[in-house]
Design a protein around this motif. Structure first.
Motif, PDB file in Angstrom:
ATOM      1  N   LYS A  24     -78.684  30.309  46.198  1.00  0.00           N
ATOM      2  CA  LYS A  24     -80.080  29.852  45.615  1.00  0.00           C
ATOM      3  C   LYS A  24     -80.368  28.803  45.261  1.00  0.00           C
ATOM      4  CE  LYS A  24     -80.178  34.883  44.198  1.00  0.00           C
ATOM      5  NZ  LYS A  24     -80.449  35.869  43.139  1.00  0.00           N
ATOM      6  N   GLU A  25     -81.697  28.226  45.589  1.00  0.00           N
ATOM      7  CA  GLU A  25     -81.849  26.787  45.021  1.00  0.00           C
ATOM      8  C   GLU A  25     -82.685  26.833  43.617  1.00  0.00           C
ATOM      9  OE1 GLU A  25     -80.941  24.331  46.546  1.00  0.00           O
ATOM     10  OE2 GLU A  25     -80.233  25.577  48.216  1.00  0.00           O
ATOM     11  N   SER A  26     -82.161  25.858  42.969  1.00  0.00           N
ATOM     12  CA  SER A  26     -82.723  25.929  41.540  1.00  0.00           C
ATOM     13  C   SER A  26     -82.925  24.429  41.088  1.00  0.00           C
ATOM     14  CB  SER A  26     -81.870  26.575  40.527  1.00  0.00           C
ATOM     15  OG  SER A  26     -80.556  25.623  40.310  1.00  0.00           O
ATOM     16  N   ASP A  27     -83.697  24.222  39.981  1.00  0.00           N
ATOM     17  CA  ASP A  27     -83.740  22.506  39.382  1.00  0.00           C
ATOM     18  C   ASP A  27     -82.667  22.037  39.537  1.00  0.00           C
ATOM     19  OD1 ASP A  27     -86.531  23.304  39.276  1.00  0.00           O
ATOM     20  OD2 ASP A  27     -86.675  23.772  37.429  1.00  0.00           O
ATOM     21  N   SER A  28     -81.601  22.480  39.117  1.00  0.00           N
ATOM     22  CA  SER A  28     -80.084  22.115  38.948  1.00  0.00           C
ATOM     23  C   SER A  28     -79.246  21.836  40.379  1.00  0.00           C
ATOM     24  CB  SER A  28     -79.213  22.627  37.995  1.00  0.00           C
ATOM     25  OG  SER A  28     -79.209  23.969  38.209  1.00  0.00           O
ATOM     26  N   SER A  30     -78.125  24.018  44.313  1.00  0.00           N
ATOM     27  CA  SER A  30     -77.583  25.162  44.832  1.00  0.00           C
ATOM     28  C   SER A  30     -76.772  26.105  43.794  1.00  0.00           C
ATOM     29  CB  SER A  30     -77.037  25.000  46.018  1.00  0.00           C
ATOM     30  OG  SER A  30     -77.787  24.274  47.019  1.00  0.00           O
ATOM     31  N   ILE A  31     -77.243  27.229  43.477  1.00  0.00           N
ATOM     32  CA  ILE A  31     -76.352  28.403  42.901  1.00  0.00           C
ATOM     33  C   ILE A  31     -75.895  29.155  43.929  1.00  0.00           C
ATOM     34  CG2 ILE A  31     -76.530  30.087  41.221  1.00  0.00           C
ATOM     35  CD1 ILE A  31     -77.279  27.524  40.024  1.00  0.00           C
ATOM     36  N   TYR A  32     -74.651  29.242  44.077  1.00  0.00           N
ATOM     37  CA  TYR A  32     -73.886  30.137  44.883  1.00  0.00           C
ATOM     38  C   TYR A  32     -73.604  31.462  44.366  1.00  0.00           C
ATOM     39  CZ  TYR A  32     -73.157  25.938  47.555  1.00  0.00           C
ATOM     40  OH  TYR A  32     -73.633  24.588  48.075  1.00  0.00           O
ATOM     41  N   ASP A  44     -72.290  33.956  39.481  1.00  0.00           N
ATOM     42  CA  ASP A  44     -72.818  32.731  40.445  1.00  0.00           C
ATOM     43  C   ASP A  44     -72.292  31.357  39.806  1.00  0.00           C
ATOM     44  OD1 ASP A  44     -74.216  32.283  37.877  1.00  0.00           O
ATOM     45  OD2 ASP A  44     -75.623  33.768  38.242  1.00  0.00           O
ATOM     46  N   LEU A  46     -72.250  26.824  40.446  1.00  0.00           N
ATOM     47  CA  LEU A  46     -72.646  25.455  41.015  1.00  0.00           C
ATOM     48  C   LEU A  46     -71.526  25.328  42.024  1.00  0.00           C
ATOM     49  CD1 LEU A  46     -74.082  23.547  37.827  1.00  0.00           C
ATOM     50  CD2 LEU A  46     -75.204  24.591  39.719  1.00  0.00           C
TER      51      LEU A  46
END
Length: 288
Positions: A24-28, A30-32, A44, A46
């Protein structure tokens, strides 16, 4: 890194091996989204905290688990052999009666929110000579479908499991809102107990990692996870079911003995006194 890669988390000393199941993409960045290979855990992370490993690599932590699994399977099968040998050493009359007897362990319905974990469980059920039917049902759909599945399969023992977990930095462990999927397990158990109130008529195991143990038992489960809110191994329900399925119906399952064969032990699994589901028959058919 891609979906399907096998990884460990550096910040957790690479203790658990995961598979990446979503990104998933976030402001910080990619979140795996990660799923434990052997433990029923969803997490989850980084990308910077992840390290890709070979698919055949196991952490030291999981190697210990794997040894425990193999030991439990061997112990269960050896115990059955020892019982058979004791029967052979009895008097001729008793031996002849035993030779003409047969037995049927309890039938199991295993409903799981995770197809991969269910597949692992079904393979071990087969190793342990257990009659088990598996069905993948999403946790949120389990309360709606569980009774119809029981009517269809007509099991003696039902397992309701999948994924669960507590909110980070939780302070109130009795608040059901702090759990990912415990409410669905509780609702499913409630539906089953409305259908069959007898604890010895239909034996229920429910819960997953860190589940609300007390509320699941209060809903009507015979066994549940997780008393100490720990992660449970995907095979823990299998080993509990084996104890129930192969304990004679005249006897009450020893909870402590049943827990000895599980991987997480009393911190991960607990329950109530429950009568076994193994039924002896006589005489054995000459045509089978």
């Amino acid at each position: 890194m891609q979906v399907g890669d096998i990884v460990v988390r550096k910040s957790y000393d690479k203790d658990i091996t995961f598979r990446i199941i979503d990104i998933k993409e976030s402001d910080s960045g990619s979140i795996y989204v990660l799923k434990g290979i052997n433990l029923r855990i969803i997490a989850d992370s980084l990308g910077e905290d992840l390290e890709r490993v070979d698919k055949d690599t196991c952490s030291d932590y999981e190697q210990i688990f794997n040894r425990k699994v193999n030991t439990s399977i061997k112990k269960i099968l050896l115990n059955r052999t020892a019982i058979d040998l004791r029967n052979l050493n009895r008097s001729v009359a008793v031996k002849e009666k035993k030779d003409l007897s047969f037995g049927r362990p309890g039938k199991i319905l295993h409903v799981d929110g995770d197809a991969e974990y269910l597949d692992v469980c079904l393979k071990v059920y087969k190793q342990l000579n257990l009659d088990a039917v598996g069905k993948v049902i999403k946790e949120s759909d389990q309360p709606k479908e569980i009774v119809e599945m029981v009517k269809l399969v007509k099991p003696d023992i039902v397992v309701i499991t999948g994924h669960d977990g507590v909110v980070k930095d939780i302070k109130d462990f009795m608040d059901l809102n702090n759990y990912r999927n415990s409410k669905y397990f509780i609702e499913a158990v409630t539906e089953l107990r409305n259908y069959e109130p007898g604890y010895d008529n239909l034996v229920i195991f429910a819960g997953a990692c860190q589940s609300h143990y007390e509320a699941i038992l209060d809903a009507g489960a015979n066994f549940a996870s997780s008393p100490s809110r720990v992660l449970i191994h995907c095979l823990d329900p299998v080993f509990i079911c084996e104890s129930i399925a192969y304990t004679n119906i005249e006897k009450v399952v020893s909870i402590k003995d049943a827990l000895q064969n599980t991987i997480s032990g009393a911190k991960g699994i607990g329950g109530l006194q429950t009568r076994g589901k193994y039924r002896e028959g006589f005489p054995k058919s000459q045509y089978t």
